[in-house]
Design a protein around this motif. Structure first.
Motif, PDB file in Angstrom:
ATOM      1  N   ASP A  16      55.147 -69.589 -40.047  1.00 26.98           N
ATOM      2  CA  ASP A  16      54.049 -68.691 -39.655  1.00 26.98           C
ATOM      3  C   ASP A  16      52.705 -69.327 -39.993  1.00 26.98           C
ATOM      4  OD1 ASP A  16      55.806 -66.788 -38.710  1.00 26.98           O
ATOM      5  OD2 ASP A  16      55.793 -65.589 -40.549  1.00 26.98           O
ATOM      6  N   ARG A  17      52.603 -69.926 -41.192  1.00 26.37           N
ATOM      7  CA  ARG A  17      51.347 -70.572 -41.581  1.00 26.37           C
ATOM      8  C   ARG A  17      51.079 -71.789 -40.709  1.00 26.37           C
ATOM      9  NH1 ARG A  17      49.806 -74.555 -45.583  1.00 26.37           N
ATOM     10  NH2 ARG A  17      47.642 -74.214 -46.216  1.00 26.37           N
ATOM     11  N   LEU A  18      52.116 -72.589 -40.444  1.00 27.20           N
ATOM     12  CA  LEU A  18      51.948 -73.763 -39.603  1.00 27.20           C
ATOM     13  C   LEU A  18      51.498 -73.357 -38.208  1.00 27.20           C
ATOM     14  CD1 LEU A  18      52.208 -76.778 -39.052  1.00 27.20           C
ATOM     15  CD2 LEU A  18      54.646 -76.427 -38.652  1.00 27.20           C
ATOM     16  N   GLU A  19      52.102 -72.307 -37.665  1.00 28.78           N
ATOM     17  CA  GLU A  19      51.705 -71.831 -36.335  1.00 28.78           C
ATOM     18  C   GLU A  19      50.256 -71.360 -36.333  1.00 28.78           C
ATOM     19  OE1 GLU A  19      52.830 -68.267 -33.186  1.00 28.78           O
ATOM     20  OE2 GLU A  19      54.384 -69.039 -34.530  1.00 28.78           O
ATOM     21  N   SER A  20      49.852 -70.677 -37.397  1.00 28.84           N
ATOM     22  CA  SER A  20      48.466 -70.197 -37.484  1.00 28.84           C
ATOM     23  C   SER A  20      47.485 -71.360 -37.516  1.00 28.84           C
ATOM     24  CB  SER A  20      48.306 -69.327 -38.733  1.00 28.84           C
ATOM     25  OG  SER A  20      46.961 -68.930 -38.904  1.00 28.84           O
ATOM     26  N   LYS A  61      55.152 -75.741 -28.096  1.00 28.45           N
ATOM     27  CA  LYS A  61      55.602 -75.149 -26.827  1.00 28.45           C
ATOM     28  C   LYS A  61      55.322 -73.651 -26.811  1.00 28.45           C
ATOM     29  CE  LYS A  61      59.237 -78.479 -25.655  1.00 28.45           C
ATOM     30  NZ  LYS A  61      60.708 -78.681 -25.484  1.00 28.45           N
ATOM     31  N   LYS A  62      55.540 -72.988 -27.954  1.00 29.81           N
ATOM     32  CA  LYS A  62      55.259 -71.557 -28.051  1.00 29.81           C
ATOM     33  C   LYS A  62      53.781 -71.267 -27.806  1.00 29.81           C
ATOM     34  CE  LYS A  62      55.635 -67.669 -31.292  1.00 29.81           C
ATOM     35  NZ  LYS A  62      56.060 -67.249 -32.665  1.00 29.81           N
ATOM     36  N   LEU A  63      52.916 -72.201 -28.239  1.00 34.53           N
ATOM     37  CA  LEU A  63      51.471 -72.033 -28.072  1.00 34.53           C
ATOM     38  C   LEU A  63      50.982 -72.539 -26.718  1.00 34.53           C
ATOM     39  CD1 LEU A  63      50.299 -73.119 -31.646  1.00 34.53           C
ATOM     40  CD2 LEU A  63      50.485 -70.792 -30.751  1.00 34.53           C
ATOM     41  N   GLY A  64      51.896 -72.994 -25.890  1.00 37.90           N
ATOM     42  CA  GLY A  64      51.532 -73.421 -24.544  1.00 37.90           C
ATOM     43  C   GLY A  64      51.093 -74.858 -24.425  1.00 37.90           C
ATOM     44  N   VAL A  65      51.392 -75.665 -25.447  1.00 34.90           N
ATOM     45  CA  VAL A  65      51.035 -77.078 -25.425  1.00 34.90           C
ATOM     46  C   VAL A  65      52.270 -77.886 -25.040  1.00 34.90           C
ATOM     47  CG1 VAL A  65      50.189 -79.049 -26.748  1.00 34.90           C
ATOM     48  CG2 VAL A  65      49.257 -76.761 -27.172  1.00 34.90           C
ATOM     49  N   ALA A  66      52.251 -78.461 -23.859  1.00 34.60           N
ATOM     50  CA  ALA A  66      53.400 -79.234 -23.385  1.00 34.60           C
ATOM     51  C   ALA A  66      53.089 -80.718 -23.258  1.00 34.60           C
ATOM     52  CB  ALA A  66      53.867 -78.693 -22.036  1.00 34.60           C
ATOM     53  N   ASP A  67      51.836 -81.069 -23.401  1.00 36.91           N
ATOM     54  CA  ASP A  67      51.414 -82.459 -23.203  1.00 36.91           C
ATOM     55  C   ASP A  67      51.394 -83.178 -24.550  1.00 36.91           C
ATOM     56  OD1 ASP A  67      50.462 -84.809 -22.187  1.00 36.91           O
ATOM     57  OD2 ASP A  67      48.446 -84.068 -21.753  1.00 36.91           O
ATOM     58  N   PHE A  68      52.565 -83.612 -25.012  1.00 32.03           N
ATOM     59  CA  PHE A  68      52.627 -84.305 -26.297  1.00 32.03           C
ATOM     60  C   PHE A  68      53.477 -85.573 -26.170  1.00 32.03           C
ATOM     61  CE2 PHE A  68      55.754 -80.838 -26.340  1.00 32.03           C
ATOM     62  CZ  PHE A  68      56.936 -81.536 -26.495  1.00 32.03           C
ATOM     63  N   MET A  88      45.755 -80.327 -23.328  1.00 31.52           N
ATOM     64  CA  MET A  88      45.387 -80.983 -24.579  1.00 31.52           C
ATOM     65  C   MET A  88      46.463 -82.002 -24.945  1.00 31.52           C
ATOM     66  SD  MET A  88      44.610 -79.404 -28.335  1.00 31.52           S
ATOM     67  CE  MET A  88      46.332 -79.387 -28.775  1.00 31.52           C
ATOM     68  N   ARG A  89      46.059 -83.256 -25.112  1.00 32.54           N
ATOM     69  CA  ARG A  89      46.994 -84.340 -25.376  1.00 32.54           C
ATOM     70  C   ARG A  89      47.246 -84.453 -26.878  1.00 32.54           C
ATOM     71  NH1 ARG A  89      51.226 -86.873 -23.645  1.00 32.54           N
ATOM     72  NH2 ARG A  89      51.113 -89.138 -23.382  1.00 32.54           N
ATOM     73  N   THR A  90      48.533 -84.405 -27.285  1.00 31.87           N
ATOM     74  CA  THR A  90      48.905 -84.399 -28.705  1.00 31.87           C
ATOM     75  C   THR A  90      49.829 -85.565 -29.009  1.00 31.87           C
ATOM     76  OG1 THR A  90      48.732 -81.980 -28.793  1.00 31.87           O
ATOM     77  CG2 THR A  90      49.977 -83.060 -30.540  1.00 31.87           C
ATOM     78  N   LEU A 138      47.981 -74.496 -36.430  1.00 27.93           N
ATOM     79  CA  LEU A 138      47.975 -75.202 -35.143  1.00 27.93           C
ATOM     80  C   LEU A 138      47.272 -74.374 -34.070  1.00 27.93           C
ATOM     81  CD1 LEU A 138      51.526 -76.812 -35.042  1.00 27.93           C
ATOM     82  CD2 LEU A 138      49.345 -77.892 -35.590  1.00 27.93           C
ATOM     83  N   LYS A 139      47.449 -73.074 -34.098  1.00 30.91           N
ATOM     84  CA  LYS A 139      46.787 -72.213 -33.120  1.00 30.91           C
ATOM     85  C   LYS A 139      45.269 -72.305 -33.257  1.00 30.91           C
ATOM     86  CE  LYS A 139      46.675 -67.425 -31.462  1.00 30.91           C
ATOM     87  NZ  LYS A 139      47.216 -66.054 -31.666  1.00 30.91           N
ATOM     88  N   THR A 140      44.800 -72.283 -34.528  1.00 25.09           N
ATOM     89  CA  THR A 140      43.358 -72.391 -34.768  1.00 25.09           C
ATOM     90  C   THR A 140      42.837 -73.763 -34.347  1.00 25.09           C
ATOM     91  OG1 THR A 140      43.507 -70.863 -36.632  1.00 25.09           O
ATOM     92  CG2 THR A 140      41.550 -72.255 -36.519  1.00 25.09           C
ATOM     93  N   ARG A 141      43.563 -74.811 -34.698  1.00 22.20           N
ATOM     94  CA  ARG A 141      43.127 -76.158 -34.351  1.00 22.20           C
ATOM     95  C   ARG A 141      43.098 -76.357 -32.832  1.00 22.20           C
ATOM     96  NH1 ARG A 141      42.792 -80.379 -37.907  1.00 22.20           N
ATOM     97  NH2 ARG A 141      42.568 -78.632 -39.331  1.00 22.20           N
ATOM     98  N   ILE A 142      44.112 -75.848 -32.147  1.00 21.57           N
ATOM     99  CA  ILE A 142      44.164 -75.967 -30.686  1.00 21.57           C
ATOM    100  C   ILE A 142      43.018 -75.196 -30.048  1.00 21.57           C
ATOM    101  CG2 ILE A 142      45.515 -75.294 -28.652  1.00 21.57           C
ATOM    102  CD1 ILE A 142      48.024 -75.900 -30.424  1.00 21.57           C
ATOM    103  N   SER A 143      42.709 -74.027 -30.618  1.00 19.43           N
ATOM    104  CA  SER A 143      41.586 -73.240 -30.099  1.00 19.43           C
ATOM    105  C   SER A 143      40.280 -73.995 -30.244  1.00 19.43           C
ATOM    106  CB  SER A 143      41.504 -71.902 -30.846  1.00 19.43           C
ATOM    107  OG  SER A 143      40.366 -71.161 -30.462  1.00 19.43           O
ATOM    108  N   HIS A 144      40.080 -74.649 -31.400  1.00 17.53           N
ATOM    109  CA  HIS A 144      38.875 -75.453 -31.614  1.00 17.53           C
ATOM    110  C   HIS A 144      38.796 -76.574 -30.590  1.00 17.53           C
ATOM    111  CE1 HIS A 144      37.850 -74.423 -36.073  1.00 17.53           C
ATOM    112  NE2 HIS A 144      38.099 -73.356 -35.345  1.00 17.53           N
TER     113      HIS A 144
END
Length: 401
Positions: free
Chosen positions: A120-124, A22-29, A1-3, A126-132
């Motif tokens: 924690d809220r920011l991670e939540s 990076k914690k969520l596995g997104v390295a392509d930014f 996923m390109r960010t 971003l995690k939801t948005r990345i999942s979508h």
């Protein structure tokens, strides 16, 4: 996923955001530091997600502009050369900038956050948005119907003969229903229906933006209930919004020691081809007799409904005040109704980018925005608006146009 990350100070928000990605596995930014660099990057490639600091300079070396992030979003919307990001999350550390910008981003269905201290809220989020975004290959639908209420508005849509069944969407909070119908050319068409998370413009805009980006409908329709203007409308009358606007948009000021509201609404007109069709429906009094006679649940009003094409105002409050209604009529003397979501739907569809869906708001009268209002006619009004939407979809809308 390109960010794409747009922030002129790495040691601030960007460092926190990149750590979470990076914690969520997104390295392509890709990190840029100005409006100019962001536009150049989006001209060259397509980004799935843009994380945007509101205070960014026009070019690197300039002072940060308080509205830089908003101006970037506005340029993305109007420039045909830009590969528009699929999703946007904006962030600011300044309370005043957050307050000034919240309506701007909510009207487009985008997220605006106040700071990154709550990781924690920011991670939540971003995690939801990345999942979508990871499931962006969802099927597309020809039509999306959105209501504000599950009962009775969505219920009356699900009663239509479209063989609706519940549709599961990973990472989404909304409950969707999918069905199919045959259009005027005899072709089978797919339809998606849902109710917004709650009443109001912000929720309606957010779910509309999500649907437009994710499911790419050719037509978005909002059905449901509205307050009519007494004397110009009757209970059950079907209001087709043309145009619609946010009646609360403007400025509160003091004049002659009195608080005065100076309205400054943006009005969104109905698509010309849809307007022409409804003018024909109105002129020939199509469908209204059958709709009236087919209502069997409770009592009916004394007269069959009329389809009325005209200005409908949207506001963020349930209205039971004739004085405020008079203020709304002063913004457009031909106003025929007031409700709480249509402008959010119409604006989100308009700003969703190409291929931009056509949008239509159909709301039927259940009261007259006065202290005597009650829920007695809500089911009937939801029924009449759903039925005229059905007739338009199956007998008039040209999906090939």
């Amino acid at each position: 996923m390109r960010t794409l990350i747009v922030d002129d100070q790495y040691e601030g928000k960007s460092k926190v955001i990149i750590g979470i990605l990076k914690k969520l596995g997104v390295a392509d930014f890709h990190l840029v530091t100005s409006v100019k660099d962001a536009l150049r990057s989006m001209t060259e490639e397509k980004f799935d997600l843009m994380l945007l600091d509101l205070q960014i300079p026009e070019v690197l070396g300039d002072d940060s502009h308080l509205r830089g992030g908003m101006q970037l979003v506005e340029q993305i919307e109007v420039r045909s050369s830009i590969n528009k990001p699929t999703s946007i999350v904006a962030i600011t550390s300044h309370q005043s900038a957050y307050d000034d910008s919240l309506d701007f981003f909510q009207a487009r269905g985008w997220t605006l956050l106040l700071g990154v201290d709550d990781t924690d809220r920011l991670e939540s989020i971003l995690k939801t948005r990345i999942s979508h975004l990871s499931n962006e290959k969802d099927r597309e639908f020809d039509v999306a119907i959105i209501t504000a209420l599950h009962v009775p508005e969505l219920q009356k849509i699900l009663d239509l003969p479209y063989s609706f069944k519940q549709y599961s969407v990973s990472g989404g909070d909304n409950v969707y229903h999918i069905g199919e119908f045959v259009d005027l050319s005899g072709a089978k068409r797919s339809i998606l229906a849902t109710a917004a998370p709650h009443m109001g413009m912000a929720a309606a805009a957010a779910i509309t933006a999500t649907i437009c980006v994710r499911f790419k409908p050719k037509l978005v329709i909002m059905t449901g209930i509205a307050a009519g203007v007494a004397g110009d409308t009757d209970i059950g009358d079907i209001l087709v919004a043309d145009p619609c606007w946010d009646w609360g948009s403007g400025k509160l000021t003091v004049k002659d020691e009195k608080v005065v509201f100076l309205s400054a609404p943006t009005q969104i007109p109905l698509d010309s081809s849809i307007r022409k069709t409804f003018q024909t429906i109105i002129a020939n009094k199509l469908y209204v007799n059958d709709i009236y006679s087919s209502w069997k649940e409770t009592k009916r009003p004394p007269n069959e409904p009329k389809v009325i094409l005209g200005p409908v105002a949207t506001g963020s409050v349930v209205l039971e005040d004739p004085v405020t209604l008079a203020t709304i009529q002063s913004q457009n003397r031909k106003a025929i109704g007031v409700e709480m979501e249509a402008f959010g739907v119409m604006s989100a569809a308009y700003y969703s980018g190409e291929p931009r869906p056509k949008a239509l708001a159909i709301k039927s009268v259940c009261d007259f925005a006065d202290p005597t209002k009650n829920n007695a006619w809500q089911a009937y009004a939801a029924f009449t608006s759903a039925q005229i939407a059905h007739q338009y979809l199956t007998k008039h809308f040209n999906f090939g146009a």
